[in-house]
Motif scaffolding. Structure first.
Motif, short mmCIF file in Angstrom:
data_model
loop_
_atom_site.label_atom_id
_atom_site.label_comp_id
_atom_site.label_asym_id
_atom_site.label_seq_id
_atom_site.Cartn_x
_atom_site.Cartn_y
_atom_site.Cartn_z
N HIS A 60 78.84 101.30 78.14
CA HIS A 60 79.92 102.01 77.43
C HIS A 60 79.38 102.67 76.15
N ALA A 61 78.65 101.91 75.34
CA ALA A 61 78.16 102.42 74.05
C ALA A 61 77.23 103.62 74.22
N TYR A 62 76.42 103.61 75.27
CA TYR A 62 75.45 104.69 75.53
C TYR A 62 75.94 105.70 76.56
N ASP A 63 77.27 105.85 76.66
CA ASP A 63 77.84 106.88 77.54
C ASP A 63 77.29 106.83 78.95
N HIS A 64 77.23 105.62 79.52
CA HIS A 64 76.75 105.40 80.89
C HIS A 64 75.31 105.91 81.08
N PHE A 65 74.60 105.98 79.98
CA PHE A 65 73.19 106.41 79.98
C PHE A 65 73.00 107.80 80.56
N GLU A 66 73.96 108.68 80.32
CA GLU A 66 73.79 110.08 80.70
C GLU A 66 72.65 110.64 79.85
N ILE A 67 71.56 110.98 80.50
CA ILE A 67 70.31 111.31 79.82
C ILE A 67 70.48 112.44 78.81
N ALA A 68 71.07 113.54 79.21
CA ALA A 68 71.23 114.69 78.31
C ALA A 68 72.13 114.35 77.12
N LYS A 69 73.14 113.54 77.37
CA LYS A 69 74.06 113.15 76.29
C LYS A 69 73.34 112.27 75.26
N VAL A 70 72.59 111.27 75.74
CA VAL A 70 71.85 110.38 74.83
C VAL A 70 70.79 111.18 74.07
N ALA A 71 70.14 112.11 74.74
CA ALA A 71 69.09 112.92 74.10
C ALA A 71 69.65 113.75 72.94
N ALA A 72 70.92 114.08 73.00
CA ALA A 72 71.54 114.93 71.99
C ALA A 72 72.36 114.16 70.95
N TYR A 73 72.23 112.83 70.91
CA TYR A 73 73.02 112.05 69.96
C TYR A 73 72.76 112.52 68.52
N PRO A 74 73.83 112.84 67.80
CA PRO A 74 73.68 113.21 66.39
C PRO A 74 73.55 111.94 65.53
N PRO A 75 73.15 112.08 64.28
CA PRO A 75 73.00 110.91 63.40
C PRO A 75 74.25 110.03 63.31
N GLU A 76 75.45 110.63 63.42
CA GLU A 76 76.68 109.84 63.33
C GLU A 76 76.80 108.88 64.52
N LYS A 77 76.39 109.33 65.69
CA LYS A 77 76.46 108.46 66.87
C LYS A 77 75.45 107.32 66.74
N VAL A 78 74.26 107.65 66.26
CA VAL A 78 73.24 106.62 66.04
C VAL A 78 73.77 105.58 65.05
N ALA A 79 74.40 106.05 63.97
CA ALA A 79 74.96 105.15 62.96
C ALA A 79 76.04 104.25 63.58
N SER A 80 76.86 104.80 64.46
CA SER A 80 77.91 103.99 65.07
C SER A 80 77.31 102.94 66.01
N LEU A 81 76.23 103.29 66.72
CA LEU A 81 75.56 102.31 67.58
C LEU A 81 75.00 101.15 66.76
N LEU A 82 74.50 101.45 65.59
CA LEU A 82 73.94 100.40 64.73
C LEU A 82 75.01 99.46 64.17
N GLN A 83 76.27 99.86 64.31
CA GLN A 83 77.39 99.01 63.86
C GLN A 83 78.08 98.30 65.02
N ASP A 84 77.63 98.56 66.25
CA ASP A 84 78.31 98.04 67.44
C ASP A 84 77.83 96.62 67.76
N PRO A 85 78.69 95.61 67.57
CA PRO A 85 78.27 94.22 67.81
C PRO A 85 78.07 93.89 69.29
N GLY A 86 78.50 94.78 70.19
CA GLY A 86 78.38 94.52 71.62
C GLY A 86 77.02 94.82 72.20
N ILE A 87 76.14 95.45 71.40
CA ILE A 87 74.80 95.80 71.88
C ILE A 87 73.76 95.20 70.93
#
Length: 193
Positions: A60-87
């Motif tokens: 869920h956090a990594y958008d089902h690992f859609e490669i192009a989507k993950v490759a284009a993550y902006p800094p805000e998305k990276v910051a939100s992942l670093l706050q996600d206790p589920g990963i």
């Protein structure tokens, strides 16, 4: 009668199901390969059971690992992942997901698919090992050394030989089910079809 399995699969029901249905089954679809690579990278230093319990959260956090989507993550998305206790909230591992997705896109451009690139190292056929005990199963091999070296040369991160060996086992490029395990022969037969 209880089926004979690899010893590590008996920890809990989730591990048994993963062993029986997922581990070692040849994967040839890029998004699934990328997802497994990222999960194995996140497992570094942790137990596989920890990652297995968080698998859905990662998906869920990594958008089902859609490669192009993950490759284009902006800094805000990276910051939100670093706050996600589920990963696993490891800054270097989150950065590796974005970087490695970008590298997978480059491989797709060059090879047509990430799958074609990976399976080319074994001429499209799984390596079938014949281990009798878990103690015999190595942590690395010349194959994992070769692939890890090539991935690093291409700019991938967190792809040491041990991580890559675990990945190759998981995605069926290497069949490391013990010969006493019911899945060993099943997978050998499936690859001969």
């Amino acid at each position: 009668m209880e089926k004979e399995r690899c010893g590590w699969s008996h920890q809990n029901e989730a591990m048994t199901r993963y062993h029986d249905e997922v581990w070692g089954v040849p994967i040839r679809e890029d998004q699934q390969l990328f997802a497994k690579l990222m999960l194995d990278i996140n497992q570094a230093g942790l137990s596989w059971n920890t990652i297995l319990q968080k698998w859905d959260n990662f998906d869920h956090a990594y958008d089902h690992f859609e490669i192009a989507k993950v490759a284009a993550y902006p800094p805000e998305k990276v910051a939100s992942l670093l706050q996600d206790p589920g990963i696993i909230r490891n800054r270097r591992k989150v950065a590796a997901a974005v970087n490695n997705a970008q590298r997978v896109l480059e491989i797709q451009q060059e090879w047509g698919s990430f799958s074609d690139y990976l399976w080319s190292f074994v001429d499209g056929k799984p390596v079938i090992n014949d281990w009798a005990s878990l103690a015999e199963v190595p942590a690395t091999s010349p194959l994992s050394d070769q692939i890890a070296k090539d991935l690093k040369k291409r700019g991938f991160s967190f792809v040491g030989s041990t991580t890559i060996y675990a990945f190759l086992q998981a995605v069926g490029i290497i069949n490391d089910h013990l010969v006493t395990c019911f899945r060993h022969q099943e997978l050998v037969e499936e690859t001969m079809k």
